[in-house]
Design a protein around this motif. Structure first.
Motif, PDB file in Angstrom:
ATOM      1  N   LEU A   1      18.753 -28.477 -25.445  1.00  0.00           N
ATOM      2  CA  LEU A   1      19.884 -27.548 -25.605  1.00  0.00           C
ATOM      3  C   LEU A   1      20.667 -27.878 -26.876  1.00  0.00           C
ATOM      4  CD1 LEU A   1      21.164 -27.295 -21.916  1.00  0.00           C
ATOM      5  CD2 LEU A   1      19.743 -25.670 -23.171  1.00  0.00           C
ATOM      6  N   LEU A   2      20.790 -29.169 -27.172  1.00  0.00           N
ATOM      7  CA  LEU A   2      21.472 -29.579 -28.412  1.00  0.00           C
ATOM      8  C   LEU A   2      20.652 -29.175 -29.637  1.00  0.00           C
ATOM      9  CD1 LEU A   2      22.791 -33.142 -27.451  1.00  0.00           C
ATOM     10  CD2 LEU A   2      24.148 -31.060 -27.755  1.00  0.00           C
ATOM     11  N   ILE A   3      19.325 -29.268 -29.513  1.00  0.00           N
ATOM     12  CA  ILE A   3      18.435 -28.864 -30.613  1.00  0.00           C
ATOM     13  C   ILE A   3      18.654 -27.390 -30.948  1.00  0.00           C
ATOM     14  CG2 ILE A   3      16.005 -28.336 -31.141  1.00  0.00           C
ATOM     15  CD1 ILE A   3      15.305 -31.006 -29.724  1.00  0.00           C
ATOM     16  N   GLU A   4      18.766 -26.551 -29.927  1.00  0.00           N
ATOM     17  CA  GLU A   4      19.010 -25.124 -30.153  1.00  0.00           C
ATOM     18  C   GLU A   4      20.310 -24.911 -30.920  1.00  0.00           C
ATOM     19  OE1 GLU A   4      18.968 -23.531 -26.232  1.00  0.00           O
ATOM     20  OE2 GLU A   4      16.796 -23.272 -26.172  1.00  0.00           O
ATOM     21  N   LYS A   5      21.363 -25.619 -30.501  1.00  0.00           N
ATOM     22  CA  LYS A   5      22.665 -25.474 -31.163  1.00  0.00           C
ATOM     23  C   LYS A   5      22.603 -25.969 -32.606  1.00  0.00           C
ATOM     24  CE  LYS A   5      25.433 -25.806 -26.939  1.00  0.00           C
ATOM     25  NZ  LYS A   5      26.452 -26.578 -26.183  1.00  0.00           N
ATOM     26  N   ASP A   6      21.872 -27.072 -32.813  1.00  0.00           N
ATOM     27  CA  ASP A   6      21.740 -27.603 -34.178  1.00  0.00           C
ATOM     28  C   ASP A   6      21.025 -26.613 -35.095  1.00  0.00           C
ATOM     29  OD1 ASP A   6      23.064 -29.917 -33.544  1.00  0.00           O
ATOM     30  OD2 ASP A   6      21.257 -31.125 -33.245  1.00  0.00           O
ATOM     31  N   LEU A   7      20.035 -25.912 -34.549  1.00  0.00           N
ATOM     32  CA  LEU A   7      19.332 -24.910 -35.351  1.00  0.00           C
ATOM     33  C   LEU A   7      20.269 -23.775 -35.749  1.00  0.00           C
ATOM     34  CD1 LEU A   7      15.803 -24.650 -33.691  1.00  0.00           C
ATOM     35  CD2 LEU A   7      16.338 -25.405 -36.009  1.00  0.00           C
ATOM     36  N   PHE A   8      21.157 -23.401 -34.839  1.00  0.00           N
ATOM     37  CA  PHE A   8      22.148 -22.378 -35.177  1.00  0.00           C
ATOM     38  C   PHE A   8      23.015 -22.840 -36.342  1.00  0.00           C
ATOM     39  CE2 PHE A   8      22.397 -18.618 -32.593  1.00  0.00           C
ATOM     40  CZ  PHE A   8      21.564 -18.888 -31.529  1.00  0.00           C
ATOM     41  N   LYS A   9      23.412 -24.106 -36.298  1.00  0.00           N
ATOM     42  CA  LYS A   9      24.259 -24.644 -37.373  1.00  0.00           C
ATOM     43  C   LYS A   9      23.514 -24.638 -38.700  1.00  0.00           C
ATOM     44  CE  LYS A   9      26.960 -27.724 -34.373  1.00  0.00           C
ATOM     45  NZ  LYS A   9      27.259 -29.140 -34.035  1.00  0.00           N
ATOM     46  N   LEU A  10      22.241 -25.034 -38.663  1.00  0.00           N
ATOM     47  CA  LEU A  10      21.439 -25.063 -39.887  1.00  0.00           C
ATOM     48  C   LEU A  10      21.284 -23.672 -40.488  1.00  0.00           C
ATOM     49  CD1 LEU A  10      18.580 -27.593 -38.995  1.00  0.00           C
ATOM     50  CD2 LEU A  10      20.432 -27.925 -40.635  1.00  0.00           C
ATOM     51  N   ILE A  11      21.022 -22.692 -39.631  1.00  0.00           N
ATOM     52  CA  ILE A  11      20.859 -21.326 -40.118  1.00  0.00           C
ATOM     53  C   ILE A  11      22.159 -20.816 -40.723  1.00  0.00           C
ATOM     54  CG2 ILE A  11      20.437 -18.936 -39.420  1.00  0.00           C
ATOM     55  CD1 ILE A  11      18.482 -20.069 -37.324  1.00  0.00           C
ATOM     56  N   THR A  12      23.275 -21.087 -40.035  1.00  0.00           N
ATOM     57  CA  THR A  12      24.580 -20.666 -40.546  1.00  0.00           C
ATOM     58  C   THR A  12      24.867 -21.301 -41.900  1.00  0.00           C
ATOM     59  OG1 THR A  12      25.437 -20.428 -38.295  1.00  0.00           O
ATOM     60  CG2 THR A  12      27.057 -20.621 -40.059  1.00  0.00           C
ATOM     61  N   GLN A  13      24.485 -22.556 -42.047  1.00  0.00           N
ATOM     62  CA  GLN A  13      24.783 -23.303 -43.263  1.00  0.00           C
ATOM     63  C   GLN A  13      23.826 -22.991 -44.408  1.00  0.00           C
ATOM     64  OE1 GLN A  13      24.985 -27.516 -42.595  1.00  0.00           O
ATOM     65  NE2 GLN A  13      25.606 -27.982 -44.681  1.00  0.00           N
ATOM     66  N   TYR A  14      22.549 -22.809 -44.104  1.00  0.00           N
ATOM     67  CA  TYR A  14      21.547 -22.746 -45.165  1.00  0.00           C
ATOM     68  C   TYR A  14      20.807 -21.413 -45.323  1.00  0.00           C
ATOM     69  CZ  TYR A  14      21.793 -27.865 -45.384  1.00  0.00           C
ATOM     70  OH  TYR A  14      22.214 -29.149 -45.528  1.00  0.00           O
TER      71      TYR A  14
ATOM     72  N   THR B   1      10.542 -19.216 -36.664  1.00  0.00           N
ATOM     73  CA  THR B   1      11.434 -18.057 -36.704  1.00  0.00           C
ATOM     74  C   THR B   1      12.581 -18.294 -37.670  1.00  0.00           C
ATOM     75  OG1 THR B   1      10.910 -17.501 -34.413  1.00  0.00           O
ATOM     76  CG2 THR B   1      12.923 -16.554 -35.316  1.00  0.00           C
ATOM     77  N   SER B   2      13.117 -19.501 -37.658  1.00  0.00           N
ATOM     78  CA  SER B   2      14.229 -19.841 -38.555  1.00  0.00           C
ATOM     79  C   SER B   2      13.816 -19.731 -40.016  1.00  0.00           C
ATOM     80  CB  SER B   2      14.722 -21.262 -38.260  1.00  0.00           C
ATOM     81  OG  SER B   2      15.169 -21.383 -36.925  1.00  0.00           O
ATOM     82  N   MET B   3      12.596 -20.184 -40.326  1.00  0.00           N
ATOM     83  CA  MET B   3      12.101 -20.090 -41.702  1.00  0.00           C
ATOM     84  C   MET B   3      11.920 -18.631 -42.123  1.00  0.00           C
ATOM     85  SD  MET B   3       9.309 -23.204 -41.858  1.00  0.00           S
ATOM     86  CE  MET B   3       8.742 -22.721 -43.486  1.00  0.00           C
ATOM     87  N   LYS B   4      11.429 -17.808 -41.215  1.00  0.00           N
ATOM     88  CA  LYS B   4      11.245 -16.392 -41.527  1.00  0.00           C
ATOM     89  C   LYS B   4      12.580 -15.704 -41.754  1.00  0.00           C
ATOM     90  CE  LYS B   4       6.862 -15.753 -39.085  1.00  0.00           C
ATOM     91  NZ  LYS B   4       6.186 -15.134 -37.918  1.00  0.00           N
ATOM     92  N   ASN B   5      13.644 -16.301 -41.222  1.00  0.00           N
ATOM     93  CA  ASN B   5      14.967 -15.709 -41.358  1.00  0.00           C
ATOM     94  C   ASN B   5      15.862 -16.497 -42.314  1.00  0.00           C
ATOM     95  OD1 ASN B   5      15.382 -13.325 -39.259  1.00  0.00           O
ATOM     96  ND2 ASN B   5      14.001 -14.839 -38.364  1.00  0.00           N
ATOM     97  N   GLY B   6      15.207 -17.135 -43.309  1.00  0.00           N
ATOM     98  CA  GLY B   6      15.966 -17.663 -44.428  1.00  0.00           C
ATOM     99  C   GLY B   6      16.245 -19.143 -44.465  1.00  0.00           C
ATOM    100  N   LEU B   7      15.764 -19.920 -43.507  1.00  0.00           N
ATOM    101  CA  LEU B   7      15.995 -21.359 -43.559  1.00  0.00           C
ATOM    102  C   LEU B   7      15.045 -21.981 -44.577  1.00  0.00           C
ATOM    103  CD1 LEU B   7      17.777 -23.498 -42.107  1.00  0.00           C
ATOM    104  CD2 LEU B   7      15.812 -23.997 -40.656  1.00  0.00           C
TER     105      LEU B   7
END
Length: 244
Positions: free
Chosen positions: A119-132, A83-89
């Motif tokens: 739960l930390l993995i989910e938060k890290d994915l949010f950070k990656l999406i925000t950043q990249y 999902t993250s890749m489909k949304n620009g990661l």
């Protein structure tokens, strides 16, 4: 939150605790989780996490053997990454994140640690999406970003990026700055420095070896670039991380 997502969330929240169709409820939660990742909505993520604790079929799952729980979380990670890749990661960032997530899940010794890590993995994915995230970038800028991430171990210039994607250098530079807020050169260095930090924290390579791996002609130049990006030399950065 858009009206469709709000409607699904209310449906989950309002249905009776003793509804026999728990699988449907947990499926909806998973869809909401994917939507939270896609829309970078951390508030929705927190609400989904709280609701998940109340759904009985998920509670039954947590009673299963830890290896089964690991498979469940690994499957969810795969969905979240897709999902993250489909949304620009960028693909390179996504693949690296997936490997890291799988490793963290595999090395958990107990269920509490496993759930906390997830739960930390989910938060890290949010950070990656925000950043990249490239979701709002034009096709030409997306190609440039992907090329930079796929060539982190080569020393490349802005002209190399333009040549690789067959774009006019001046046009690409302007589009890139307009859409990302930084120059191509700075983005190249920032991407390399972020990888350098990961390599430093692994304690496998010496600083000069990392500089060489990333294509810098000497450690002195690498250290200068590193300081421009982080305000610290590699030594100062790692020392500060260890201290705190």
């Amino acid at each position: 939150m858009n009206s469709k997502i709000e409607s699904v969330y209310k449906d989950i929240s309002l249905r009776a605790e003793y509804d026999i169709n728990y699988s449907e409820k947990s499926t909806k939660l998973k869809l909401l989780l994917l939507e939270a990742i896609a829309s970078n909505n951390q508030k929705l993520l927190q609400r989904v996490t709280l609701d998940a604790k109340q759904i009985k079929d998920l509670q039954y799952l947590f009673d299963e053997d830890i290896d089964i729980l690991k498979l469940y979380f690994a499957s969810n990670v795969a969905s979240l990454i897709e999902t993250s890749m489909k949304n620009g990661l960028p693909k390179d960032v996504a693949v690296t994140a997936k490997k890291k997530c799988y490793s963290e899940i595999a090395h958990c010794d107990n269920k509490k640690q496993l759930i906390n890590n997830y739960l930390l993995i989910e938060k890290d994915l949010f950070k990656l999406i925000t950043q990249y995230s490239m979701i709002n970038c034009s096709p030409i800028v997306k190609m440039a970003i992907e090329y930079i991430h796929n060539n982190k171990f080569r020393f490349i210039f802005a002209k190399d990026v333009a040549n690789a994607i067959k774009a006019n250098r001046s046009y690409l530079s302007k589009k890139f700055k307009d859409e990302t807020g930084e120059t191509i050169t700075n983005y190249i260095h920032k991407t390399k420095v972020e990888l350098a930090i990961e390599l430093m924290e692994s304690n496998i390579y010496k600083y000069n070896e990392i500089a060489e791996l990333l294509g810098y002609k000497n450690y002195s130049y690498f250290s200068k670039v590193f300081k421009n990006i982080t305000s610290k030399t590699p030594y100062e950065y790692l020392k500060n991380e260890i201290h705190f």
